[in-house]
Design a protein around this motif. Sequence first.
Motif, short mmCIF file in Angstrom:
data_model
loop_
_atom_site.label_atom_id
_atom_site.label_comp_id
_atom_site.label_asym_id
_atom_site.label_seq_id
_atom_site.Cartn_x
_atom_site.Cartn_y
_atom_site.Cartn_z
N ARG A 83 40.09 103.82 -9.21
CA ARG A 83 40.01 102.46 -8.61
C ARG A 83 39.25 101.67 -9.23
NH1 ARG A 83 41.29 98.56 -7.14
NH2 ARG A 83 41.39 97.79 -5.52
N HIS A 84 37.91 101.84 -9.58
CA HIS A 84 36.99 100.95 -10.07
C HIS A 84 36.69 100.65 -11.35
CE1 HIS A 84 34.67 99.78 -6.40
NE2 HIS A 84 35.01 101.08 -5.74
N PHE A 85 36.94 101.96 -12.36
CA PHE A 85 36.82 101.51 -13.74
C PHE A 85 38.11 101.44 -14.43
CE2 PHE A 85 33.20 103.64 -12.09
CZ PHE A 85 32.27 103.02 -12.40
N ALA A 86 38.96 101.81 -14.07
CA ALA A 86 40.48 101.66 -14.50
C ALA A 86 41.51 100.68 -13.88
CB ALA A 86 41.29 102.98 -14.71
N ASP A 87 40.99 100.05 -12.92
CA ASP A 87 41.55 98.98 -12.12
C ASP A 87 42.98 99.35 -11.69
OD1 ASP A 87 41.49 96.41 -10.73
OD2 ASP A 87 42.66 95.58 -12.46
N CYS A 88 42.92 100.72 -10.98
CA CYS A 88 44.20 101.27 -10.42
C CYS A 88 44.43 101.31 -9.14
CB CYS A 88 44.33 102.70 -10.92
SG CYS A 88 44.70 103.20 -12.60
N THR A 89 45.62 100.56 -8.63
CA THR A 89 45.99 100.68 -7.11
C THR A 89 46.24 102.17 -6.73
OG1 THR A 89 48.42 100.64 -7.47
CG2 THR A 89 47.27 98.43 -7.41
N PHE A 90 46.20 102.23 -5.34
CA PHE A 90 46.30 103.46 -4.81
C PHE A 90 47.54 104.11 -5.07
CE2 PHE A 90 43.09 101.98 -1.30
CZ PHE A 90 41.96 102.52 -2.06
N ALA A 91 48.47 103.29 -5.21
CA ALA A 91 49.83 103.88 -5.59
C ALA A 91 49.86 104.60 -7.08
CB ALA A 91 50.92 102.75 -5.44
N ALA A 92 49.22 103.83 -7.96
CA ALA A 92 49.02 104.15 -9.34
C ALA A 92 48.23 105.54 -9.45
CB ALA A 92 48.33 102.97 -10.32
N ILE A 93 47.14 105.30 -8.60
CA ILE A 93 46.28 106.63 -8.41
C ILE A 93 47.07 107.80 -8.32
CG2 ILE A 93 44.13 107.92 -7.36
CD1 ILE A 93 42.79 104.85 -7.32
N GLY A 94 47.98 107.80 -7.05
CA GLY A 94 48.67 108.66 -6.28
C GLY A 94 49.79 109.31 -7.73
N ARG A 95 50.57 108.43 -8.44
CA ARG A 95 51.26 108.85 -9.43
C ARG A 95 50.56 109.50 -10.65
NH1 ARG A 95 53.29 103.64 -8.84
NH2 ARG A 95 52.22 102.64 -10.67
N ILE A 96 49.45 108.84 -10.94
CA ILE A 96 48.49 109.57 -11.92
C ILE A 96 48.02 111.00 -11.58
CG2 ILE A 96 46.21 109.49 -13.25
CD1 ILE A 96 46.74 106.22 -12.98
N THR A 97 47.62 111.20 -10.45
CA THR A 97 47.21 112.25 -10.04
C THR A 97 47.99 113.30 -9.31
OG1 THR A 97 46.14 111.54 -8.00
CG2 THR A 97 44.77 111.38 -9.77
N GLY A 98 49.38 112.93 -9.06
CA GLY A 98 50.26 113.51 -8.66
C GLY A 98 50.46 113.88 -6.94
N VAL A 99 49.67 113.02 -6.30
CA VAL A 99 49.66 113.20 -4.77
C VAL A 99 50.21 112.05 -4.31
CG1 VAL A 99 47.44 114.73 -5.28
CG2 VAL A 99 47.30 112.15 -4.91
N PRO A 100 50.47 111.84 -2.67
CA PRO A 100 50.99 110.93 -1.95
C PRO A 100 50.06 109.60 -2.26
CG PRO A 100 51.46 112.69 -1.00
CD PRO A 100 50.63 113.07 -2.02
N VAL A 101 50.39 108.45 -1.77
CA VAL A 101 49.42 107.40 -1.89
C VAL A 101 48.42 107.42 -0.96
CG1 VAL A 101 49.29 104.76 -1.50
CG2 VAL A 101 51.28 105.70 -2.70
N PHE A 102 48.56 108.01 0.19
CA PHE A 102 47.73 108.17 1.41
C PHE A 102 46.78 109.02 1.08
CE2 PHE A 102 50.79 111.41 2.69
CZ PHE A 102 50.31 112.36 3.01
#
Length: 201
Positions: free
Chosen positions: A161-180
């Motif tokens: 979120r802070h260092f790669a400027d990803c949205t929560f949706a992108a973080i979910g896709r990257i780590t394989g978890v739902p957005v919430f």
Amino acid sequence: MTVPSVEAAALAGPPAPARTADEGSRRELMRGLFAAIAAGEPDAVGHLYEAVADRLYGLALWRTGSREDAGDVVQEVFLRVVASRDRLDAVHEPVPWLLGLAHNVSVDVVRRARQRPTVPLEEAPPLVEAEPDAGRPVDAARASRLLAGLPAAQRDAVYLRHFADCTFAAIGRITGVPVFTAASRYRLGLGKLRRLMEQAS
């Protein structure tokens, strides 16, 4: 040295997703590099490396806790990019796709290297933001030490979120978890970071 104000975020709570005017052009640049790699252009992989290697290395370092392993992760990611060049045209969001690949490779590396000693994460170089904000200086070494105290999943979320400027949706896709779940990990990470800050003060 300046980093995004993770400490300030821990006190203020989760921010709204940051969007910049350059985001669309960055995405198009990355798609162009993917297309060039798919076409076999010899310099394209080098340009891609220059564009994203630092972000991939940062995520791998936080996940593995080892500089050597983080370097191996980045190398493996680029080997997989070249091996997958016939399928790169199907990737619509190159940076989240690459970060997701780095995350998965990092998890595999950690599983294989559990018995091998690593450099403690606390000894890793402090994080440096891609676009420094001179108006928000913080102690980078202190921020790095505090982040090292978070559980791996929460640390991933805060890093992305802070260092790669990803949205929560992108973080979910990257780590394989739902957005919430991604958002929850981030908020839990900030909560723990807040407590660590209080203990350190």
